[in-house]
Write a protein that holds these residues in place. Structure first.
Motif, PDB file in Angstrom:
ATOM      1  N   LYS A  30      20.535  78.015  -8.017  1.00 48.62           N
ATOM      2  CA  LYS A  30      19.990  79.438  -7.459  1.00 48.62           C
ATOM      3  C   LYS A  30      18.911  79.982  -8.602  1.00 48.62           C
ATOM      4  O   LYS A  30      17.932  80.569  -8.242  1.00 48.62           O
ATOM      5  CB  LYS A  30      21.158  80.359  -7.570  1.00 48.62           C
ATOM      6  N   GLU A  31      19.101  79.855  -9.983  1.00 50.40           N
ATOM      7  CA  GLU A  31      18.480  80.752 -10.804  1.00 50.40           C
ATOM      8  C   GLU A  31      16.911  79.920 -10.841  1.00 50.40           C
ATOM      9  O   GLU A  31      15.884  80.772 -11.074  1.00 50.40           O
ATOM     10  CB  GLU A  31      19.217  80.561 -12.357  1.00 50.40           C
ATOM     11  N   LEU A  33      15.628  78.326  -8.418  1.00 49.64           N
ATOM     12  CA  LEU A  33      15.027  78.694  -7.195  1.00 49.64           C
ATOM     13  C   LEU A  33      14.270  80.294  -7.508  1.00 49.64           C
ATOM     14  O   LEU A  33      13.170  80.709  -7.080  1.00 49.64           O
ATOM     15  CB  LEU A  33      15.725  78.783  -5.985  1.00 49.64           C
ATOM     16  N   ASP A  34      15.077  81.157  -8.053  1.00 50.95           N
ATOM     17  CA  ASP A  34      14.724  82.364  -8.192  1.00 50.95           C
ATOM     18  C   ASP A  34      13.423  82.515  -9.084  1.00 50.95           C
ATOM     19  O   ASP A  34      12.281  83.205  -8.937  1.00 50.95           O
ATOM     20  CB  ASP A  34      15.860  83.217  -8.824  1.00 50.95           C
ATOM     21  N   ARG A  35      13.678  81.717  -9.935  1.00 51.91           N
ATOM     22  CA  ARG A  35      12.376  81.559 -11.229  1.00 51.91           C
ATOM     23  C   ARG A  35      11.259  81.130 -10.508  1.00 51.91           C
ATOM     24  O   ARG A  35       9.958  81.697 -10.642  1.00 51.91           O
ATOM     25  CB  ARG A  35      12.822  81.148 -12.469  1.00 51.91           C
TER      26      ARG A  35
END
Lengths: 283, 283
Positions: A30-31, A33-35
């Motif tokens: 998830k991190e 994808l967020d970045r």
């Protein structure tokens, strides 16, 4: 070739695929994808797409500690291709036009592209591409240029496809320099995968110095640039190299299968088409 | 159903598709993609996917001033479906099991889903789905429950699919309330598209109050919630309604075609499968 808006969802898809190969930790994925999502605003549309994906891959390594998520897939594809090597060599030798058959096979090897999709069937694709019509077919020019060429530079692409490149290089039977990526990126070949594919037996192997999944001249090292500028014929495999070099005014032949709609549209061909394209200025 | 990591690239893809329908200004489309990418960090994975896409669609409206980018596509699909209406009505009447044929057709109508992909062939899909085996087939339960039901709530999905819902409602031939989205979102039906599909002739039309492309109870209005809580049978069409209600303990029948791998995997069926699923607790 510049980046198109369609490249952004594709980079997200690649981020997810690469992250999942690098880790099973959902929070880390998830991190990533967020970045990746946060990178879009600062990505220049004027750069070629492979250059934009470098930062995303670096993020995967940074967050997961895995600098080569495609490692085992690369080895598996080289092994799969190596098993076919001898029978394909015979197929080339027995064919009416060995050079053309070797070109077709080297394009067939280009289906091993994990940047675009992960599912392909190598043996089926080989059979299909052996019979498929070319959408762009600058074969006569290529054949003539190969005869005259003294300094041939061959730009590698994916691991596994490398084995098919070996077949083409053996068929051309001239001194050739084979350039690969500097560091692991998607399933692209580095020096390690080129050697595992036996390319050191038929070519002079070098790293282009490029960390992107393509040939971006701004990111290449001096040794490569010297060879690039000095070459009288350049064979460029796959989409990533095409994306980096499509606007260059050099004697480059692009050998690829159009696997994404942005590339297909840029080449004015259909998705799935195969291409042997000279970028020499016509007149 | 919660959001899966696979939903993020899909939301980017939807953002691009919707932005392109809303404007031809590349800079505005890029701004929509940038903002969508920046939303991911603050999107809760615990919410159902349709809820996450609301903010993205609002961004499209905000930046382009177009609050209904799918307007002309919705009208075109209703028109296309309306043209088939009479012949499909005869098909149902002439079939051995009219209720089942009407259910199949209403699922066939569910291919008109522009949130997932834009290319489908309605007439081909109808022919295929009329013969296709169900991956989940709680038909006997459905038939028995329909016989007993006195308060049926039908949750609409896409514009055009609405016309096929009208056929099923006519076949069921009982008082039915048909609920649609509050505001335009993707190609989902609002009151306007429900009326254009003639649903006011066969059902009591209401807005669920939900601005998301699905039924998210937290976002629904009181009138809808009263009907939802009071209904003895709920017919839920399509993926969006399933995503919002899959964890609810009510007498809901989900009628859908599994068009994305996240939904297929959540239902434990294959991509492309058709489903008539009761969510009653078994025991």
């Amino acid at each position: 070739m510049k980046t198109f808006l369609d490249c952004f969802p594709c980079i997200m898809e690649q981020a997810l695929k690469t992250a999942r190969l690098a880790t099973q930790d959902e929070a880390k994925i998830k991190e990533i994808l967020d970045r990746t999502g946060e990178m879009f605003r600062n990505m220049s549309m004027l750069l070629p797409p492979p250059q934009l994906s470098v930062k995303m891959y670096q993020t995967v390594s940074e967050i997961t500690g895995n600098i080569d998520p495609y490692k085992s897939l690369k080895l598996a594809h080289i092994e799969e291709a190596n098993k076919l090597f001898e029978s394909l060599k015979i197929l080339i030798q027995d064919s009416k036009e060995p050079l053309l058959t070797a070109i077709r096979l080297s394009i067939a090897g280009n289906v091993i592209d994990l940047g675009v999709k992960t599912d392909f069937s190598l043996e089926e694709d080989i059979q299909k591409i052996l019979k498929q019509d070319f959408a762009i077919f600058d074969y006569e020019d290529f054949k003539n240029d190969i005869l005259k060429a003294r300094r041939i530079l061959y730009l590698g692409d994916n691991s596994g496809e490398t084995v098919f490149d070996k077949l083409l290089i053996e068929t051309i039977d001239k001194p050739i320099t084979y350039a690969v990526r500097e560091t692991p990126i998607i399933n692209d070949a580095t020096l390690k995968e080129a050697r595992l594919s036996g390319l050191h037996e038929v070519a002079n192997l070098i790293s282009s110095g490029c960390p992107a999944p393509g040939t971006i001249l701004d990111l290449c090292n001096e040794e490569f640039l010297d060879l690039y500028n000095d070459a009288d014929l350049i064979i460029s495999k796959g989409q990533g190299n095409f994306e980096g070099l499509s606007d260059e005014n050099r004697n480059i032949y692009f050998l690829l299968k159009a696997k994404c709609k942005v590339i297909a549209s840029h080449l004015n061909v259909s998705l799935g088409d195969i291409v042997l394209k000279s970028n020499k200025k016509r007149g």
